[in-house]
Design an enzyme around this catalytic site. Structure first.
Site, PDB file in Angstrom:
ATOM      1  CE  LYS A   8      -5.608  -0.107   5.322  1.00  0.00           C
ATOM      2  NZ  LYS A   8      -4.198   0.036   5.578  1.00  0.00           N
ATOM      3  CG  HIS A  88      -4.777  -6.008   4.811  1.00  0.00           C
ATOM      4  ND1 HIS A  88      -4.170  -5.370   5.866  1.00  0.00           N
ATOM      5  CD2 HIS A  88      -4.769  -5.145   3.776  1.00  0.00           C
ATOM      6  CE1 HIS A  88      -3.819  -4.143   5.474  1.00  0.00           C
ATOM      7  NE2 HIS A  88      -4.172  -3.985   4.214  1.00  0.00           N
ATOM      8  CD  GLU A 157      -2.025  -4.211   0.345  1.00  0.00           C
ATOM      9  OE1 GLU A 157      -2.449  -3.115  -0.045  1.00  0.00           O
ATOM     10  OE2 GLU A 157      -2.454  -4.776   1.355  1.00  0.00           O
ATOM     11  CB  SER A 193       2.265   4.639   0.572  1.00  0.00           C
ATOM     12  OG  SER A 193       2.317   4.367   1.974  1.00  0.00           O
TER      13      SER A 193
END
Ligand code: PGA
Length: 236
Positions: A8, A88, A157, A193
């Site tokens: 990121k 994303h 995700e 996570s």
């Protein structure tokens, strides 16, 4: 099995160089069989190594031109890169990328033969409506994407699990992954996570072919710990 580190907006050119070196040495010394991919920030893009490939977190669907603040394939190819993350949730929800633009990116980079890591996943309000709503949402995200594209890796995700410390339950991951596999038989990663403490359990789930890791990968040690754990996973 594929483990991908999404750095990121973290790290510098110098620290990515060190990170890549540390992970490369670790993979070689520990004879890790899993594939490792690192997505550094754009300013720290560099060539991959024999053990680790590098991908771009984002690029504009163009070779070059007038798109202030963006990079195109001319800039990626300077580093011999041909891997990109598309869809994303942070780009969808924080940066406002529409389904139409995401498809345009997919088509462009697929035409160029890039390996595409394509992210899908539902926000919390959809999750609360139950499994059918989740799958309807994911199906919309996959609509008009060429699911037969050879160089495609999917990443499921759930938006509410990204960067929150909340992981989807194994039952939920198993259920959603098995349903996605019926739509598209490509490698399918889980993200949200994932960390050293829970990755053995997640990687053992049928239909999970690897992980897309944010927070827990930002220190090379965390990423290496997870690569080490892949050795304990015994799946056909
Ligand atoms: P996280 O991020 O591991 O910090 O939840 C995952 C991702 O954004 O790909």
């Amino acid at each position: 099995m594929i483990l991908a580190a999404n750095l990121k907006t973290n790290h510098t050119r110098h620290s990515v160089k060190e990170y890549l070196q540390a992970v490369t040495v670790f993979i070689q010394e520990e004879a890790i069989g899993a594939e490792a991919v690192i997505f550094p920030p754009a300013t720290a893009l560099r060539k991959g190594t024999s053990a680790v490939s590098i991908g771009a977190q984002n690029a504009y669907p163009v070779k070059s031109g007038s798109f202030t603040g963006e990079i195109g394939t001319e800039q990626l190819e300077e580093f011999e890169l041909n891997t990109i993350l598309i869809g994303h949730s942070e780009r969808r929800h924080l940066l406002g990328e529409s389904e139409a633009f995401i498809r345009q990116k997919f088509d462009f980079f697929a035409q160029q033969g890039y390996r595409i890591f394509f992210c899908i996943g539902e926000p919390i309000e959809v999750k609360e409506q139950g499994f059918e709503a989740v799958m309807a949402y994911i199906q919309t995200q996959l609509e008009r994407i060429d699911l037969g594209y050879d160089n495609l890796v999917l990443a499921y995700e759930p938006v509410w699990a990204i960067g929150t410390g909340k992981t989807a339950s194994s039952e939920d991951i198993a259920q959603v992954h098995s349903a996605i596999k019926k739509l598209c038989d490509k490698p399918l990663l889980y993200g949200g996570s994932a960390k050293p403490k829970n990755c053995a359990e997640i990687l053992s789930i049928e239909g999970v072919d690897g992980l897309l890791i944010g927070t827990a990968s930002w220190e090379s040690k965390g990423f290496c710990d997870m690569l080490q754990i892949t050795k304990t996973i015994d799946k056909d």
